[in-house]
Design an enzyme around this catalytic site. Structure first.
Site, short mmCIF file in Angstrom:
data_model
loop_
_atom_site.label_atom_id
_atom_site.label_comp_id
_atom_site.label_asym_id
_atom_site.label_seq_id
_atom_site.Cartn_x
_atom_site.Cartn_y
_atom_site.Cartn_z
N ASP A 297 0.86 -1.18 0.00
CA ASP A 297 0.00 0.00 0.00
C ASP A 297 0.89 1.22 0.00
O ASP A 297 1.89 1.26 0.70
CB ASP A 297 -0.88 0.01 1.24
CG ASP A 297 -2.07 -0.92 1.05
OD1 ASP A 297 -2.56 -1.00 -0.08
OD2 ASP A 297 -2.48 -1.57 2.02
N ASP A 334 -5.73 24.80 11.13
CA ASP A 334 -5.93 23.56 10.38
C ASP A 334 -5.23 22.42 11.12
O ASP A 334 -4.00 22.34 11.10
CB ASP A 334 -5.37 23.74 8.97
CG ASP A 334 -5.70 22.54 8.09
OD1 ASP A 334 -6.25 21.56 8.62
OD2 ASP A 334 -5.41 22.60 6.89
N GLU A 338 -1.82 17.71 7.01
CA GLU A 338 -1.38 18.55 5.90
C GLU A 338 -1.22 19.99 6.37
O GLU A 338 -0.21 20.66 6.08
CB GLU A 338 -2.37 18.51 4.73
CG GLU A 338 -2.40 17.22 3.96
CD GLU A 338 -3.33 16.17 4.57
OE1 GLU A 338 -3.87 16.43 5.68
OE2 GLU A 338 -3.51 15.10 3.96
N ALA A 373 -14.70 19.29 5.33
CA ALA A 373 -14.78 18.59 4.04
C ALA A 373 -15.67 19.33 3.07
O ALA A 373 -15.51 19.22 1.85
CB ALA A 373 -15.29 17.17 4.26
N GLN A 374 -16.65 20.15 3.61
CA GLN A 374 -17.56 20.88 2.74
C GLN A 374 -16.86 22.09 2.11
O GLN A 374 -16.85 22.26 0.90
CB GLN A 374 -18.81 21.34 3.49
CG GLN A 374 -19.82 20.23 3.72
CD GLN A 374 -19.36 19.30 4.84
OE1 GLN A 374 -18.85 19.77 5.84
NE2 GLN A 374 -19.53 17.99 4.66
N THR A 375 -16.25 22.93 2.98
CA THR A 375 -15.65 24.17 2.45
C THR A 375 -14.32 23.90 1.77
O THR A 375 -13.92 24.61 0.86
CB THR A 375 -15.41 25.17 3.58
OG1 THR A 375 -14.50 24.56 4.52
CG2 THR A 375 -16.70 25.50 4.29
N ARG A 376 -13.61 22.85 2.24
CA ARG A 376 -12.28 22.49 1.73
C ARG A 376 -11.32 23.69 1.78
O ARG A 376 -10.50 23.89 0.91
CB ARG A 376 -12.37 21.91 0.31
CG ARG A 376 -13.08 20.58 0.39
CD ARG A 376 -13.50 19.95 -0.89
NE ARG A 376 -12.53 19.89 -1.94
CZ ARG A 376 -12.77 20.37 -3.18
NH1 ARG A 376 -13.93 20.96 -3.45
NH2 ARG A 376 -11.88 20.26 -4.12
N MET A 377 -11.53 24.52 2.85
CA MET A 377 -10.71 25.73 3.03
C MET A 377 -10.50 25.93 4.51
O MET A 377 -11.35 25.55 5.30
CB MET A 377 -11.49 26.95 2.52
CG MET A 377 -11.00 27.45 1.19
SD MET A 377 -11.81 28.97 0.65
CE MET A 377 -13.29 29.14 1.55
N ASP A 518 -5.40 -4.44 6.33
CA ASP A 518 -5.99 -4.34 7.66
C ASP A 518 -7.52 -4.28 7.63
O ASP A 518 -8.17 -4.69 8.57
CB ASP A 518 -5.42 -3.15 8.44
CG ASP A 518 -5.52 -1.86 7.65
OD1 ASP A 518 -6.11 -1.87 6.54
OD2 ASP A 518 -5.01 -0.84 8.13
#
Lengths: 683, 550
Positions: A297, A334, A338, A373-377, A518
């Site tokens: 993986d 954040d 990342e 996850a909605q705004t991705r900002m 897994d």
């Protein structure tokens, strides 16, 4: 630990196993190894002769023949002894005796853990031991799994998903969980582990059986060769004593490998256990040596689990510092890995003192926009009215456009370039009060290949193993990472079905496949692959389907597993070669000794210049017995294995164990003879 | 020219001729055994129709083995009957044989051994020679070829079940390989001076004033297939030492060439059939090395002995001398031919031990027609098993795994010959039935008996001539050794082929043990020599070594 210390340790282990070795003299046990059984019968015969017709020589030979059998038993006992210690630790973890079983109406009854049935629901509270293997159906808890993994950091187990499996014998630390029992008492993971490390479930593996057949054939040939000597000797006018013939036979049959064969097998399994890998069968360990395709993986194995920011590319107009500051500020809130990596990267580019000022904005009452996850900002609205944002390029571009700004074409080009190279571009933008929002630049996020992976794949290639990277990324991203990591092939946008199809295709081409997994959706592929390694953190379905479980849940360990499998086979081959090569010197010791009275000319074959015929024979027998003890450490540790091509490996091992095996006994027997020739009865 | 120079030149010419011929001949044989259904020759079609064989059908190993055994057992029965009844059949010329000798002879010719307990020209009538022995001289090597090709198919084919059609392989081997080559060879031998006539025996006065009866016969044609099929059964009792069979140095060289040519070409056939010629080179290297070593050892022993009282020429033909005799001896014992141009009994102790050792290697240097190749491949499986483990993989030969079944079959096949030799030599040394037949006493007598059983169990057929083997006990035990030594390995080899053919061929990669490298070939030679040495060292020490060192 120094070498001498490990030798003392071994000596102590050998002494400790003496009673066990004597117990193993039981013919029903010895029978399992035909070669050792022949020695056992020979010892019995010489004992009878020594009793009826006592002589120093007959007794010395008899003594050393029994020692040969004992040494063989000791080798096995020492190998087993290591597993027994581990089994004892595991047994201690199994002492839990009661469980809180929940009935359909929710009422709890206390029952013995051994009375639990598959499908029962049990409630486990903090501080309690999980009574059996199962899946969490309600709640979430931190669990101490050190009893099994040896790792003291607790792990989280929660209902649903791939982290729902709990193992009997582990301890719940916080919160309470309800567990559905999935395994019958007595067949739990820990029970199987105990059986495995103790060797109770040990069966001869295919290759071990094949080798035993070869050794048995060699033994038959030598039995015939020695039996044929007597009529030839009678004809020549010099009948041989039974003791001499038995001594010759024992020296010729491959006692060294015969005595150490089972120890090598046990030690191989044990080496895996030391790497915290449990093999459900010895067959799987052997198969690991034959693997020619590794499915790995990408995430967590080849690359670090998460993408990292590797560079900040500024749009032409603003200066770099503005971009760095904006990237820093917008990522402060954040919490994703990342985001953290952007903060880390930006921090290195900030001028002195700036960082403290920027960290101060939180105190000054700035509001942070978290990443969703909605705004991705994500971003921050500072108290002076400045807004900074960073995120997926389309999300940020929309934000800029909504506030009346425009994204310069250079930024869009950068986004495109990064995406095409397989990276993830994040756009950073800022909007000062009263000004139009501006896109400042782009953050380059990418998968970072773990250091040293390229070298390891190179080694694997030299060993003849192809590595295939499995990833959910698009082909573009996959190509770039595959090139960077140096894998031979990749499977992009992989679904469990794709993975299964790939395994079958490889197997149809005659290749053995190894993989790790897994999740429950990995289970079919794990079952299909020849070596399937399940992560201990994985679901019980995955663990059930796999033939090995890695307690450390470290997917790179597959590479070690392959090495251990190869080492096991090499050790067997090397000691077989050594054993057969030894015979040459033994013939030169014994044959002239047997017939020199009859044909004085045969003394020319006594190249070692051994003192007397009797001392020559006894020295050969003693060498034959002692070499077993001398090679116990090697058979437990395994022959040194460095990844290399087969020709190089063959040449090296032939030199060490083949040529070495021819030479060593000439020296060994001569040295023993120097001592033995002073014993009484050797004339 | 000195003996040494002419000897070396002879060897050089022989090697050059073999080097030139083995590639085209090996490639031709590969074509013969892979030719498609359409390619049947007319004469072959006729045979298939007469025998009601469907040449298109393929056989599993079991059917193949039953066909081999059935064909051979029927061959033994027919030949036995023919010899037993020769007195009442035409052309008898007074030839006669005891029943035990007849059985020994029948088994001997069907097993490609050609051990002759009788005197060639006195024991068999021309009818037996032509209809019985000559037929077997062709079909017994063809059986060996067929079995070898079946084993190679086991390696070459991937996940199949059939190993070929025995009847097709047998017919093609005879019609396309042995018959044409034998015809050419017979003509060349004829040109070289070997006789070929149907004249009545001639009586001639000898130098000492007595008279001698000289038999004629179809010698050249017989001689050609005798060598070419690694048969070895001579038309005359003196075999290739007889001036009518082998008149001069040229025919001597030609005969050595003929007995070596097919066995040395088969590695090429193997390489072509498995689609990797390098594999063939490795097997050729193995065979050639062993042959070279044996030629060198026997020549050295005989040349050293030539300094002695008898000049090392006892039992050798003066028209050949020491070097060509040693070359012939090493070649005939290394190929399971068993033809002789000198008396091995009279070789020096080490020279005689050398030719004995050459047989004890299991007839792989380069071995009999077909049997040499499958014998070598059995040793290759053994070598692969031991050395394959040392590279850390389950051993495999050409991508076929050597697992439990394969190593069992291989080990048993390799066990047969040593078991027969050791058991019957052991019994022979203490059984008065045998020991009374020895000519010599002491170590040399031991070598005589061991040589006889080694020759029979390896289907060689040469003898230490001092040993009088024509007694019921010796005839029957030798026949047993010849039969078991031939057919037990054949059945096991076919079973191995059947087991290999079902396997999928695994791809070769850097982790696979290469079986075409010099390292592997050297190991291959080492395994053969060490396994033989370890098995027979005690017996050799009491025979040739004791004689040489005393």
């Amino acid at each position: 630990m120094t070498h001498s210390m490990s030798l003392t340790l071994l000596a102590r282990q050998l002494v400790a196993t003496f009673p066990e070795a004597v117990r193993k003299l039981d013919p029903r046990h010895v029978w399992r190894s035909p070669v050792v059984f022949v020695v056992w019968v020979g010892s019995l015969v010489t004992t009878v002769v020594a009793v009826t017709d006592p002589s120093w020589f007959a007794w010395s030979i008899t003594l050393w023949l029994w020692a040969t059998v004992l040494f063989a038993n000791m080798a096995e006992a020492v190998a087993e002894g290591r597993g027994k210690a581990q089994a004892a630790t595991l047994r201690a973890a199994r002492t839990t005796t009661t469980a809180q079983r929940r009935a359909v109406d929710g009422s709890l009854t206390t029952v013995a853990a051994s009375d639990l049935m598959v499908g029962d629901l049990v409630v486990v509270r903090p501080g309690e031991v999980v009574p059996g293997d199962g899946d969490v159906v309600e709640g979430m808890a931190t669990v101490d799994e050190s009893a099994i993994t040896g790792e003291s950091a607790p792990v989280i187990r929660e209902s649903g998903g791939d982290r729902c499996a709990v193992t009997g014998g582990t301890t719940v630390l916080s919160d309470g969980i309800t567990v559905r029992i999935t395994t019958k008492p007595g067949e739990t993971f820990i029970d199987r582990m105990i059986a495995l490390v103790e060797g109770a479930a040990r069966q001869k593996t295919p290759n071990e059986i094949a080798l035993t057949i070869l050794l048995t054939t060699l033994t038959i040939i030598f039995v015939l060769a020695v039996m044929a000597i007597q009529p030839l000797a009678v004809y020549s006018g010099h009948e041989q004593s039974v003791v001499v013939l038995v001594a010759l036979l024992v020296c010729l049959i491959p006692t060294t490998i015969g005595a150490l064969l089972s120890a090598i097998g046990i030690a191989g399994m044990d080496r895996l256990v030391q790497h915290n890998v449990l093999a459900m069968s010895g067959r799987a360990v052997e198969a690991a040596g034959d693997v020619s395709t590794l499915l790995l993986d990408k995430t967590g194995t080849i690359t670090f689990g998460n993408r990292r920011a590797t560079e900040l590319l500024s749009a032409p107009r603003p200066d770099d510092v503005e971009l760095v500051e904006a990237a820093y500020l917008s990522s402060l809130a954040d919490e994703t890995p990342e985001g953290r990596s952007i903060v880390d990267l930006a921090a290195t580019g900030l001028p002195d003192g700036t960082r403290a000022r920027l960290d101060g904005v939180r105190r000054d009452g700035a509001t942070f926009v978290e990443f969703t996850a909605q705004t991705r900002m994500s971003g921050a609205d500072l108290c002076d009215g400045t807004a900074v944002r960073k995120g997926a390029s389309d999300a940020v571009c929309r934000w800029v456009a909504r506030h009346g700004g425009q994204v310069p074409p250079e930024v869009l080009t950068m986004v495109d370039t990064i995406a095409r190279a397989g990276g993830t571009p994040l756009v950073v933008a800022t909007a000062r009060p009263g000004e139009q929002p501006r896109a400042l630049g782009v953050v380059h996020l990418k998968d970072v290949v773990k250091p040293g992976m390229k070298e390891r794949f190179g080694q694997l290639r030299a060993m003849g193993i192809r590595t295939v990277m499995i990833t959910g990324d698009n082909p573009l991203t996959a190509t770039s990472i595959a090139a960077e990591a140096g894998v031979d092939d990749f499977l992009a946008e992989a679904t469990p079905e794709d993975k299964m199809a790939l395994i079958k295709k490889e197997q149809e081409g005659g290749r053995l496949v190894a993989m790790t997994g897994d999740g429950t959706n990995d289970a079919p592929a794990l079952a299909q692959s020849d070596v399937g390694v399940a992560m201990n953190t994985g679901t019980s379905a995955a663990k059930e389907a796999a033939n090995m479980v890695d307690l450390d849940s470290d997917p790179t360990k597959l590479i070690d597993i392959v090495s251990i499998g190869k080492q096991l086979l090499i050790t067997r081959g090397a000691l077989t070669t050594f054993s057969i090569a030894n015979d040459i010197a033994k013939y030169f010791a014994i044959i002239p000794a047997m017939f020199v009275v009859l044909f004085p000319g045969l003394d020319a074959l006594n190249v070692m210049g051994l003192a007397t015929p009797k001392s020559a024979m006894l020295s050969a027998v003693i060498f034959n017995a002692l070499i077993i003890v001398a090679l116990i450490p090697l058979s437990l540790r395994g022959v040194r294995y460095r990844p290399a091509g087969s020709t190089a490996l063959l040449r090296r091992n032939l030199l060490v164990y083949g040529v070495g095996g021819v030479i060593a006994p000439f020296i060994g027997i001569k040295l023993i003879d120097l001592v033995v020739s002073h014993l009484p009865g050797m004339m | 020219m000195s003996d040494t120079a002419s000897g070396l030149l002879t060897i050089a010419v022989l090697v050059a001729a073999l080097a030139a011929v083995h590639v085209p001949l090996g490639t031709w044989m590969a074509r013969v055994f892979t030719d498609t259904d359409r390619g049947h020759w007319r004469v072959e079609r006729l045979v298939y129709r007469l025998c009601r064989v469907d040449p298109a059908s393929e056989q599993r190993w079991t059917t193949y083995a039953v066909a081999v055994l059935g064909f051979s057992v029927v061959g033994i029965v027919l030949l036995f009957a023919l010899i037993a009844l020769q007195g009442v059949l035409p052309l008898d010329r007074g030839a006669a044989m005891n029943l035990d000798t007849a059985l020994n002879t029948a088994v001997s010719f069907v097993t490609n051994t050609n051990w002759q307990s009788y005197a060639g020209e006195a024991g068999t009538s021309p009818l037996v020679q032509t209809l019985g022995l000559t037929v077997q001289n062709f079909v017994s090597p063809a059986v060996g070829l067929a079995v070898a090709v079946a084993l190679v198919r086991g390696l070459a084919r991937s996940s199949g079940s059939a190993v070929g059609n025995f009847w097709v392989d047998l017919v093609r081997g005879t019609v396309r390989v042995l018959l044409p080559l034998a015809a050419v060879a017979a003509v060349v031998l004829l040109l070289g001076g070997v006789i070929q006539n149907l004249s009545a025996p001639t009586t001639v006065p000898t130098v000492s004033g007595g008279s001698q009866v000289l038999q004629g016969g179809l010698v050249a044609s017989q001689e050609a297939i005798k060598e070419l099929g690694t048969n070895g059964g001579g038309y005359f009792n003196a075999n290739s030492a007889h001036p009518f069979e082998n008149p001069n140095a040229f025919t001597n060289l030609l005969e050595i060439f003929l007995l070596l040519v097919i066995p040395f070409s088969l590695p090429r056939t193997y390489g072509v059939l498995v689609g990797d010629r390098r594999q063939g080179w490795a097997v050729l290297g193995f065979m050639a090395t062993l042959w070279g070593l044996m030629v060198a050892a026997v020549t050295w022993a005989e040349v050293s002995a030539a300094g002695g009282r008898l000049g090392g020429l006892e039992g050798k033909e003066l028209r050949f001398g020491v070097w060509p005799s040693a070359l012939f001896a090493a070649s005939t014992t290394g190929t399971s031919t068993g033809a002789v141009n000198s008396m091995h009994e009279s070789f020096s102790p080490l020279g005689g031990g050398g030719v004995l050792f050459s047989m004890l290697l299991g007839e792989v240097s380069p071995g009999g027609v077909g049997s040499g190749l499958y014998g070598a491949l059995l040793l290759a499986v053994l070598t692969v098993f031991i050395s394959g483990l040392m590279v850390g993989r389950t051993p495999e030969l050409l991508g076929k795994q050597v697992g439990r079944r394969e190593i069992t079959l291989t080990a048993l096949a390799l066990l047969v010959m040593p078991a027969l030799v050791l058991v019957f030599t052991g019994i022979g040394m203490v059984a008065p039935l045998v020991s009374s037949q020895m000519l010599a006493t002491g170590p040399h007598g031991l070598t005589e008996v061991m040589y006889a059983y080694a020759s029979a169990a390896n289907n060689n057929g040469s003898a230490f001539a001092g040993f009088s083997a024509d007694t019921p006990y010796v005839n029957l035990t030798l026949a047993l050794c010849m039969f078991l030594g031939r057919f037990v390995p054949i059945v096991l080899v076919l079973a191995l082929a059947g087991s290999l053919v079902t396997q999928r061929r695994r791809p070769v990669n850097a982790g696979t043990l290469p079986t075409h490298t010099p390292t592997f070939a050297a190991l291959f030679v080492g395994v053969a020599v060490i396994v033989t040495g370890l098995t027979f060292f005690p017996a050799l020490a009491l025979g040739p070594l004791a004689e040489a060192l005393s």
